[in-house]
Design a protein around this motif. Structure first.
Motif, PDB file in Angstrom:
ATOM      1  N   LYS A  42       0.425 -19.994  -0.717  1.00  0.00           N
ATOM      2  CA  LYS A  42       1.015 -20.439  -1.995  1.00  0.00           C
ATOM      3  C   LYS A  42       0.143 -19.994  -3.160  1.00  0.00           C
ATOM      4  N   PHE A  43      -1.173 -20.176  -3.026  1.00  0.00           N
ATOM      5  CA  PHE A  43      -2.111 -19.762  -4.075  1.00  0.00           C
ATOM      6  C   PHE A  43      -2.035 -18.250  -4.304  1.00  0.00           C
ATOM      7  N   LEU A  44      -2.077 -17.482  -3.218  1.00  0.00           N
ATOM      8  CA  LEU A  44      -2.033 -16.021  -3.338  1.00  0.00           C
ATOM      9  C   LEU A  44      -0.741 -15.556  -4.004  1.00  0.00           C
ATOM     10  N   ASN A  45       0.374 -16.151  -3.622  1.00  0.00           N
ATOM     11  CA  ASN A  45       1.664 -15.791  -4.224  1.00  0.00           C
ATOM     12  C   ASN A  45       1.744 -16.165  -5.692  1.00  0.00           C
ATOM     13  N   LYS A  46       1.182 -17.314  -6.045  1.00  0.00           N
ATOM     14  CA  LYS A  46       1.299 -17.810  -7.407  1.00  0.00           C
ATOM     15  C   LYS A  46       0.305 -17.178  -8.378  1.00  0.00           C
ATOM     16  N   PHE A  47      -0.944 -17.012  -7.946  1.00  0.00           N
ATOM     17  CA  PHE A  47      -1.988 -16.581  -8.872  1.00  0.00           C
ATOM     18  C   PHE A  47      -2.497 -15.157  -8.651  1.00  0.00           C
ATOM     19  N   VAL A  48      -2.612 -14.729  -7.419  1.00  0.00           N
ATOM     20  CA  VAL A  48      -3.169 -13.395  -7.142  1.00  0.00           C
ATOM     21  C   VAL A  48      -2.072 -12.338  -7.192  1.00  0.00           C
ATOM     22  N   LYS A  49      -0.939 -12.624  -6.594  1.00  0.00           N
ATOM     23  CA  LYS A  49       0.202 -11.711  -6.558  1.00  0.00           C
ATOM     24  C   LYS A  49      -0.219 -10.304  -6.115  1.00  0.00           C
ATOM     25  N   PRO A  50      -0.719 -10.188  -4.886  1.00  0.00           N
ATOM     26  CA  PRO A  50      -1.175  -8.865  -4.436  1.00  0.00           C
ATOM     27  C   PRO A  50      -0.011  -7.871  -4.357  1.00  0.00           C
ATOM     28  N   SER A  51      -0.208  -6.730  -4.977  1.00  0.00           N
ATOM     29  CA  SER A  51       0.851  -5.718  -5.000  1.00  0.00           C
ATOM     30  C   SER A  51       1.021  -5.102  -3.614  1.00  0.00           C
ATOM     31  N   ARG A  52       2.249  -4.692  -3.345  1.00  0.00           N
ATOM     32  CA  ARG A  52       2.615  -4.007  -2.103  1.00  0.00           C
ATOM     33  C   ARG A  52       2.191  -4.791  -0.857  1.00  0.00           C
ATOM     34  N   THR A  53       2.186  -6.118  -0.951  1.00  0.00           N
ATOM     35  CA  THR A  53       1.762  -6.952   0.166  1.00  0.00           C
ATOM     36  C   THR A  53       2.929  -7.800   0.650  1.00  0.00           C
ATOM     37  N   VAL A  54       3.143  -7.754   1.951  1.00  0.00           N
ATOM     38  CA  VAL A  54       4.185  -8.536   2.598  1.00  0.00           C
ATOM     39  C   VAL A  54       3.495  -9.634   3.392  1.00  0.00           C
ATOM     40  N   PHE A  55       3.910 -10.877   3.184  1.00  0.00           N
ATOM     41  CA  PHE A  55       3.339 -12.020   3.892  1.00  0.00           C
ATOM     42  C   PHE A  55       4.162 -12.268   5.151  1.00  0.00           C
ATOM     43  N   LYS A  56       3.472 -12.334   6.298  1.00  0.00           N
ATOM     44  CA  LYS A  56       4.171 -12.495   7.569  1.00  0.00           C
ATOM     45  C   LYS A  56       3.573 -13.662   8.361  1.00  0.00           C
ATOM     46  N   PRO A  57       4.419 -14.623   8.739  1.00  0.00           N
ATOM     47  CA  PRO A  57       3.932 -15.736   9.556  1.00  0.00           C
ATOM     48  C   PRO A  57       3.628 -15.269  10.976  1.00  0.00           C
ATOM     49  N   LEU A  58       2.534 -15.773  11.525  1.00  0.00           N
ATOM     50  CA  LEU A  58       2.134 -15.374  12.876  1.00  0.00           C
ATOM     51  C   LEU A  58       3.146 -15.781  13.940  1.00  0.00           C
ATOM     52  N   SER A  59       3.835 -16.890  13.718  1.00  0.00           N
ATOM     53  CA  SER A  59       4.795 -17.352  14.725  1.00  0.00           C
ATOM     54  C   SER A  59       5.937 -16.357  14.928  1.00  0.00           C
ATOM     55  N   GLN A  60       6.155 -15.480  13.956  1.00  0.00           N
ATOM     56  CA  GLN A  60       7.237 -14.494  14.053  1.00  0.00           C
ATOM     57  C   GLN A  60       6.709 -13.066  14.178  1.00  0.00           C
ATOM     58  N   ALA A  61       5.404 -12.935  14.364  1.00  0.00           N
ATOM     59  CA  ALA A  61       4.777 -11.610  14.396  1.00  0.00           C
ATOM     60  C   ALA A  61       4.969 -10.933  15.744  1.00  0.00           C
ATOM     61  N   SER A  62       5.123  -9.627  15.689  1.00  0.00           N
ATOM     62  CA  SER A  62       5.213  -8.838  16.920  1.00  0.00           C
ATOM     63  C   SER A  62       3.901  -8.076  17.122  1.00  0.00           C
ATOM     64  N   LEU A  63       2.819  -8.833  17.191  1.00  0.00           N
ATOM     65  CA  LEU A  63       1.488  -8.275  17.405  1.00  0.00           C
ATOM     66  C   LEU A  63       1.113  -8.451  18.870  1.00  0.00           C
ATOM     67  N   SER A  64       0.142  -7.686  19.319  1.00  0.00           N
ATOM     68  CA  SER A  64      -0.324  -7.855  20.691  1.00  0.00           C
ATOM     69  C   SER A  64      -0.935  -9.250  20.835  1.00  0.00           C
ATOM     70  N   PRO A  65      -0.915  -9.813  22.039  1.00  0.00           N
ATOM     71  CA  PRO A  65      -1.482 -11.164  22.231  1.00  0.00           C
ATOM     72  C   PRO A  65      -2.947 -11.266  21.778  1.00  0.00           C
ATOM     73  N   HIS A  66      -3.730 -10.237  22.025  1.00  0.00           N
ATOM     74  CA  HIS A  66      -5.147 -10.252  21.632  1.00  0.00           C
ATOM     75  C   HIS A  66      -5.284 -10.326  20.107  1.00  0.00           C
ATOM     76  N   ILE A  67      -4.537  -9.498  19.399  1.00  0.00           N
ATOM     77  CA  ILE A  67      -4.592  -9.477  17.932  1.00  0.00           C
ATOM     78  C   ILE A  67      -4.049 -10.791  17.373  1.00  0.00           C
ATOM     79  N   LYS A  68      -2.971 -11.284  17.947  1.00  0.00           N
ATOM     80  CA  LYS A  68      -2.377 -12.537  17.483  1.00  0.00           C
ATOM     81  C   LYS A  68      -3.356 -13.703  17.667  1.00  0.00           C
TER      82      LYS A  68
END
Length: 131
Positions: free
Chosen positions: A30-56
């Motif tokens: 919430k803080f990053l979205n409201k105040f930092v607003k990083p350009s070209r950044t997509v926020f992805k929840p881990l519960s829906q991520a398709s990462l390898s088990p080790h990385i997750k």
């Protein structure tokens, strides 16, 4: 020409993965979205991520940022990069913080504090939200 420019911009996306069952992580997003607003950044929840088990698993203890070249930044280094990507009206402040975070005493203390906070955070159930 615009089509080529659009392709280049699509490739330069940063993916920020966060633990969506962690109240502290949700507040951070919430803080990053409201105040930092990083350009070209997509926020992805881990519960829906398709990462390898080790990385997750690692991303459950340290915030993960995947750079456009597919390399990874973890934890403290994620914050440094996100602050550099700021597109908010506070961009100068976040950029300065990012630069200061590189200096040895601040870097050492920052990584230490990040580790303490990330190791002591709690996780919740499905009732967590960004609202």
């Amino acid at each position: 020409m615009n089509h080529n420019l659009q392709r280049v911009n699509e490739k330069k996306v940063y993916e920020l993965y966060y633990d969506d069952f962690c109240p502290l992580c949700l507040s951070t997003i919430k803080f990053l979205n409201k105040f930092v607003k990083p350009s070209r950044t997509v926020f992805k929840p881990l519960s829906q991520a398709s990462l390898s088990p080790h990385i997750k698993d690692k991303a459950l203890s340290e915030m993960l940022l995947i750079l456009p070249d597919k390399s990874y930044l973890w934890g403290y280094y994620t914050y440094r990069k996100i602050f550099l990507l700021s597109s908010s009206r506070y961009k100068i402040i976040f950029n300065l913080i990012s630069i200061l975070m590189k200096f040895p005493p601040i870097n050492f203390i920052g990584k230490y504090i990040y580790k303490i906070v990330s190791n002591s955070r709690i996780r919740c159930d499905d009732s967590c939200s960004l609202d």
